[in-house]
Design a protein around this motif. Structure first.
Motif, short mmCIF file in Angstrom:
data_model
loop_
_atom_site.label_atom_id
_atom_site.label_comp_id
_atom_site.label_asym_id
_atom_site.label_seq_id
_atom_site.Cartn_x
_atom_site.Cartn_y
_atom_site.Cartn_z
N TRP A 16 0.86 -1.19 0.00
CA TRP A 16 0.00 0.00 0.00
C TRP A 16 0.89 1.24 0.00
O TRP A 16 2.06 1.19 0.41
CB TRP A 16 -0.89 0.02 1.23
N ARG A 73 -3.54 4.33 -0.92
CA ARG A 73 -3.93 3.41 -1.98
C ARG A 73 -3.53 1.99 -1.60
O ARG A 73 -2.48 1.79 -0.98
CB ARG A 73 -3.25 3.80 -3.29
N ASP A 74 -4.36 1.04 -2.00
CA ASP A 74 -4.05 -0.35 -1.69
C ASP A 74 -2.99 -0.89 -2.66
O ASP A 74 -2.50 -0.15 -3.52
CB ASP A 74 -5.31 -1.21 -1.68
N VAL A 80 -8.14 4.12 -1.31
CA VAL A 80 -8.88 3.65 -0.15
C VAL A 80 -9.45 4.84 0.61
O VAL A 80 -10.59 4.82 1.06
CB VAL A 80 -7.98 2.80 0.78
N ASP A 81 -8.65 5.91 0.73
CA ASP A 81 -9.09 7.10 1.45
C ASP A 81 -8.21 8.28 1.05
O ASP A 81 -7.05 8.11 0.71
CB ASP A 81 -9.01 6.88 2.95
#
Length: 89
Positions: A16, A73-74, A80-81
């Motif tokens: 991530w 980010r994954d 993701v946020d």
């Protein structure tokens, strides 16, 4: 910067990334956030990683106090946020 696990399962953040508006990027190694409500803090400076605190080992600060954005980010590059603050100049 803080990341909190709001799920019922543990999350492995390997691969991530956390990025600021200027493109500075931090890639997570094998870091696990336990459930529920566990939080880890990501610091830009130097230090020793622990279960609750990770250090980017940078000489200069990354986050702008006046205005910036942090995007998590994954491992597949999906956002993701995102957290933004201040006014962009």
């Amino acid at each position: 910067m803080e990341i909190t696990n709001t799920t019922r399962d543990g999350i492995n953040l390997r691969g991530w990334t956390l990025r600021d508006r200027d493109g500075n990027r931090y890639r997570f190694d094998n870091v696990r956030i336990a459930p529920p409500r566990a939080t880890i803090r990501i610091h830009t400076g130097n230090g020793r990683d622990t279960r609750t605190d990770l250090f980017q080992d940078r000489r200069n600060y990354v986050w702008d106090n006046g205005s910036d954005a942090a995007t998590l980010r994954d491992d597949r590059g999906r956002t993701v946020d995102t957290e933004t603050w201040g006014r962009r100049r």
